[in-house]
Structure formats: C-alpha cells, structure tokens
Design a protein around this motif. Structure first.
Motif, PDB file in Angstrom:
ATOM      1  N   THR A   1     125.278  34.738 -78.277  1.00  0.00           N
ATOM      2  CA  THR A   1     124.093  34.091 -77.727  1.00  0.00           C
ATOM      3  C   THR A   1     124.467  33.427 -76.409  1.00  0.00           C
ATOM      4  O   THR A   1     125.422  32.649 -76.342  1.00  0.00           O
ATOM      5  N   VAL A   2     123.710  33.747 -75.373  1.00  0.00           N
ATOM      6  CA  VAL A   2     123.905  33.154 -74.052  1.00  0.00           C
ATOM      7  C   VAL A   2     122.865  32.054 -73.885  1.00  0.00           C
ATOM      8  O   VAL A   2     121.664  32.310 -73.912  1.00  0.00           O
ATOM      9  N   ASP A   3     123.349  30.837 -73.728  1.00  0.00           N
ATOM     10  CA  ASP A   3     122.500  29.659 -73.606  1.00  0.00           C
ATOM     11  C   ASP A   3     122.648  29.083 -72.208  1.00  0.00           C
ATOM     12  O   ASP A   3     123.762  28.966 -71.691  1.00  0.00           O
ATOM     13  N   ILE A   4     121.531  28.716 -71.574  1.00  0.00           N
ATOM     14  CA  ILE A   4     121.577  28.041 -70.282  1.00  0.00           C
ATOM     15  C   ILE A   4     121.469  26.543 -70.529  1.00  0.00           C
ATOM     16  O   ILE A   4     120.502  26.064 -71.128  1.00  0.00           O
ATOM     17  N   ARG A   5     122.472  25.792 -70.091  1.00  0.00           N
ATOM     18  CA  ARG A   5     122.496  24.343 -70.247  1.00  0.00           C
ATOM     19  C   ARG A   5     122.202  23.679 -68.905  1.00  0.00           C
ATOM     20  O   ARG A   5     122.502  24.234 -67.841  1.00  0.00           O
TER      21      ARG A   5
END
Length: 240
Positions: free
Chosen positions: A176-180
């Motif tokens: 899972t690629v999450d943008i923080r």
C-alpha cells in the motif's frame, strides 16, 4: 533560467514504462470559453466552460505479442480511463511532470518501404491536464515499510488535489502506497493525506483525488500487510 533536454523524458501508461519506444511526446491543454458580451460593452466578455487536454506520442514499432508497444497500445482501444504520466525532464523526486486520465482516440502504424516501422497514438483527457511533482522516481523498493523523499511546497494549500501511481513490477502479496503530509517536516506532524488501493499485481496504475488542506511537506510511505519482496513504482502529486 533552466532548459530541458527532450531525451530525458519518461512516459508511463497504465503502469508500463514505454519511454524506450517513443521519440516524441506532445501534451496540450485548452479551455472552452462562452461569449457573454452584451450591448454596451467595448470588448468581449467570456466565462470558462469546459477544460480539455490531450497527449500524443510517436515512436518505433515492436510487434512482440502481448509485451511489445504495438500490442500495448492496441489494448488501450478497449481500456477506459487510461492513466498517462509524462515527466519531460525525468521523474527524479521533486521534478515536475504532467498527467491525465484519458481515452485513447487514435492508434496508427506507418511502414515506409525505405524506413523504420513507426507507431503513433493519441489520448483525449476526461479530467483535463494535471501538473505533478514527483514523490518517488521509478525504482524498486525491497524493504518495508519504506519512506520516500520529502517534497517541500513552501506553504500549505487548501484546494485538495490528485495523485498518480504507476507500478511496473511487483513480487509478493500486497503493498500500500500512502501519501503523508506534515506541517513541520515530519518532526512530529505525520498524518495520512490519501492512500492508493493496495497493489497486488503489476503492471497497474491508479489515480486518486483528495480534498481540503494539503500541508507544506509531503512524502510517500509504503507498507505491506501480507508480505512483499519488491515493488517498482512511480508516484506524482498535484496540489489544487
């Protein structure tokens, strides 16, 4: 003043790096204007109606079944919501690029008797042209969780935005690629802005949108729930 060399460009379409086949890429954007001029005006007045954008590219044919550029582009004729990302100066983190969700409107092949067989294609956007900043250059990550480079916008923005993910290779169960985003360069503030749906296969691509405030600093964090060995991907973000 900084100029760019076209040879550095990168083109990703639906999670496939087709850069090595193309020799020319063109992107255009336009807006329809409605004429609202009335009696007594000394000049035209107009309002903005609909946005439009298109991408066109040309390069060399490769007739390899399934994986060749001809087969890839022909397959897009039946694929709705194709995702195109073009990095005109390469996709190093921090670089600027352009993207759109579009429908392929044309595919053609030219076969001159005294030359190289070429291909060309056009895509017409359904979301307009979106200007991106790269958060992760196309490359493999093999240790999870992993964190990408931080992009500093100089200030927060308040109009949401969108992001594009292209996964060209994947081994494992899921990632899972999450943008923080953060107010203090991730010293203490470190919250999720938006997440792509978990990736389980490659090639694959996603576009997500988000609303509201995007803080000054952003970066990607990649995690796995079921186990992953390697993922090769590119991410770009657009602030509204």
């Amino acid at each position: 003043m900084a100029f760019n060399a076209g040879k550095s460009g990168k083109v990703y379409i639906n999670g496939i790096d087709l850069s090595a086949y193309f020799r020319e890429v063109g992107v255009s954007a336009s807006r329809e204007l409605g004429d609202t001029t009335t009696l007594g005006e000394n000049a035209h007045t107009r309002i903005v109606l609909l946005r439009d954008a298109a991408i066109n590219f040309s390069g060399f044919s490769d007739g390899t079944a399934v994986t060749g550029i001809d087969a890839r582009l022909q397959a897009l004729d039946s694929d709705s919501n194709t995702l195109y990302t073009y990095w005109h100066d390469g996709d190093t983190a921090g670089n600027r690029g352009m993207a759109m969700m579009a429908e392929q409107s044309e595919f053609s092949t030219q076969s001159p008797v005294d030359g190289v067989v070429t291909v060309s294609a056009n895509g017409d956007s359904s979301v307009g042209l979106e200007l991106l900043k790269s958060l992760h250059a196309l490359g493999a990550e093999t240790s999870f969780p992993c964190t990408g480079a931080t992009a500093n916008n100089g200030a927060a923005t308040t109009n949401g935005g969108s992001a594009y993910l292209h996964v060209t290779a994947f081994t494992g169960t899921d990632v899972t690629v999450d943008i923080r985003h953060s107010t203090d360069n991730f010293a203490a503030s470190n919250d999720s802005l938006a997440s792509f749906t978990a990736t389980t296969t490659a090639p694959s691509a996603q576009r997500i949108t988000f609303t509201g405030t995007v803080r000054q600093y952003v970066r990607v964090v990649v995690t796995t729930a079921g186990g992953a060995t390697s993922v090769t991907f590119n991410v770009g973000i657009r602030r509204g």
